[in-house]
Structure formats: C-alpha cells, structure tokens
Design a protein around this motif. Structure first.
Motif, PDB file in Angstrom:
ATOM      1  N   LEU A   7      -4.622 -22.884  37.108  1.00  0.00           N
ATOM      2  CA  LEU A   7      -3.578 -22.263  36.292  1.00  0.00           C
ATOM      3  C   LEU A   7      -2.190 -22.635  36.807  1.00  0.00           C
ATOM      4  CD1 LEU A   7      -5.168 -18.755  35.715  1.00  0.00           C
ATOM      5  CD2 LEU A   7      -4.898 -20.590  34.041  1.00  0.00           C
ATOM      6  N   GLU A   8      -2.039 -22.723  38.118  1.00  0.00           N
ATOM      7  CA  GLU A   8      -0.756 -23.117  38.698  1.00  0.00           C
ATOM      8  C   GLU A   8      -0.437 -24.572  38.358  1.00  0.00           C
ATOM      9  OE1 GLU A   8       2.864 -23.013  40.643  1.00  0.00           O
ATOM     10  OE2 GLU A   8       1.599 -21.389  39.919  1.00  0.00           O
ATOM     11  N   SER A  13       2.886 -28.314  35.107  1.00  0.00           N
ATOM     12  CA  SER A  13       2.982 -29.437  34.176  1.00  0.00           C
ATOM     13  C   SER A  13       4.003 -29.171  33.074  1.00  0.00           C
ATOM     14  CB  SER A  13       1.620 -29.756  33.572  1.00  0.00           C
ATOM     15  OG  SER A  13       1.233 -28.760  32.655  1.00  0.00           O
ATOM     16  N   THR A  14       4.274 -27.922  32.757  1.00  0.00           N
ATOM     17  CA  THR A  14       5.242 -27.615  31.704  1.00  0.00           C
ATOM     18  C   THR A  14       6.651 -28.030  32.103  1.00  0.00           C
ATOM     19  OG1 THR A  14       5.601 -25.362  32.520  1.00  0.00           O
ATOM     20  CG2 THR A  14       3.931 -25.655  30.826  1.00  0.00           C
ATOM     21  N   PHE A  18       9.484 -30.668  29.609  1.00  0.00           N
ATOM     22  CA  PHE A  18      10.804 -30.387  29.075  1.00  0.00           C
ATOM     23  C   PHE A  18      11.798 -31.473  29.450  1.00  0.00           C
ATOM     24  CE2 PHE A  18       8.951 -26.058  29.122  1.00  0.00           C
ATOM     25  CZ  PHE A  18       8.942 -25.891  27.749  1.00  0.00           C
ATOM     26  N   LYS A  19      11.562 -32.176  30.537  1.00  0.00           N
ATOM     27  CA  LYS A  19      12.429 -33.302  30.908  1.00  0.00           C
ATOM     28  C   LYS A  19      12.164 -34.494  29.999  1.00  0.00           C
ATOM     29  CE  LYS A  19      12.621 -32.022  35.763  1.00  0.00           C
ATOM     30  NZ  LYS A  19      12.198 -32.348  37.111  1.00  0.00           N
ATOM     31  N   GLU A  20      10.964 -34.581  29.468  1.00  0.00           N
ATOM     32  CA  GLU A  20      10.535 -35.714  28.670  1.00  0.00           C
ATOM     33  C   GLU A  20      11.124 -35.674  27.257  1.00  0.00           C
ATOM     34  OE1 GLU A  20       6.240 -36.027  27.190  1.00  0.00           O
ATOM     35  OE2 GLU A  20       6.247 -37.106  29.083  1.00  0.00           O
ATOM     36  N   THR A  21      11.291 -34.503  26.708  1.00  0.00           N
ATOM     37  CA  THR A  21      11.698 -34.342  25.326  1.00  0.00           C
ATOM     38  C   THR A  21      13.167 -34.686  25.139  1.00  0.00           C
ATOM     39  OG1 THR A  21      10.075 -32.601  25.084  1.00  0.00           O
ATOM     40  CG2 THR A  21      11.779 -32.713  23.419  1.00  0.00           C
ATOM     41  N   LYS A  34       0.609 -30.923  23.621  1.00  0.00           N
ATOM     42  CA  LYS A  34       0.362 -30.592  25.031  1.00  0.00           C
ATOM     43  C   LYS A  34       0.297 -29.082  25.229  1.00  0.00           C
ATOM     44  CE  LYS A  34       2.273 -34.499  27.541  1.00  0.00           C
ATOM     45  NZ  LYS A  34       3.246 -34.881  28.568  1.00  0.00           N
ATOM     46  N   GLU A  35       1.215 -28.373  24.597  1.00  0.00           N
ATOM     47  CA  GLU A  35       1.254 -26.918  24.754  1.00  0.00           C
ATOM     48  C   GLU A  35       0.003 -26.272  24.163  1.00  0.00           C
ATOM     49  OE1 GLU A  35       2.300 -23.512  26.279  1.00  0.00           O
ATOM     50  OE2 GLU A  35       3.394 -25.362  26.656  1.00  0.00           O
TER      51      GLU A  35
END
Length: 119
Positions: A7-8, A13-14, A18-21, A34-35
């Motif tokens: 889970l960690e 990975s999230t 956000f840097k990718e978008t 992905k989400e």
C-alpha cells in the motif's frame, strides 16, 4: 512482503504521476487509468487475509492482457498509427495504456525488481 509495504509503494507511485502530467488530454487519460488500477489494487489487497504474491501476479497479468487486447483492436483499426484516431478511441487507448503501465509497475514491485524510494 506485507500489505502495508504494498500500500505504501502504491501511495508513493502517485507522487511521480503528478510530475508526469502536462495537462494534456492524453496524459490526463493515462493518469486516470493508473488511478483506477490503484483503487482496484487497494480493494483487491483488502480482500486478502495474507499477501499471496502468485494471486496478485495473476490478477495484474490479467489486467495487462485486457489492455493489450484493447491496443490490438485499436492498432488494427488504424494500421498502427495514432494520428487519425477518433477522440473516444484516443481516450480509450491512453486510459488502457495507463492501466497497463501501473499494473506493470506493481508487478515489478511484487517480483522484487522495483522499489519506490521515499519522496
């Protein structure tokens, strides 16, 4: 390998996504895929009493297979070019590419070939 660890890793990975978008429709759809896998993965883990790596691996490979089938369907329709795709199929392609991308990352984590360091 524990649920807490998995889970960690999923949570970490999230941060990278956000840097990718770049606020482009393709990347938004990719990240949406992905989400969706992250949510499904958390639900799947919560149904398990003990972490069963084989079962998780089989589940992730099934998700990847579905995405590959979507790629094959769309690629065959457009002769392997993305230039003339309809907006709906472009969205579908990006969404499934995101699902396959996240499933692959989780699979590499399960197989102990990938680790996401603290951010």
């Amino acid at each position: 390998m524990t649920k807490k660890f998995l889970l960690e890793q999923c949570r970490r990975s999230t941060v990278f996504d956000f840097k990718e978008t770049e606020n482009e429709p393709y990347w938004r759809n990719h990240d949406e895929g992905k989400e969706s896998i992250r949510r499904e993965f958390v639900e799947f883990l919560n149904t398990m009493d003990d972490v069963n790596r084989k079962k998780i691996e089989k589940w992730l490979r099934g998700i990847m297979k579905v995405s590959w089938d979507v790629y094959d369907e769309i690629d065959g329709k457009y002769d392997y070019t993305v230039e003339h795709m309809t907006p709906e199929e472009d969205r579908r392609y990006a969404y499934h590419e995101g699902r396959e991308c996240m499933a692959d990352l989780l699979l590499r984590i399960i197989m102990k070939k990938e680790y996401i360091w603290k951010v």
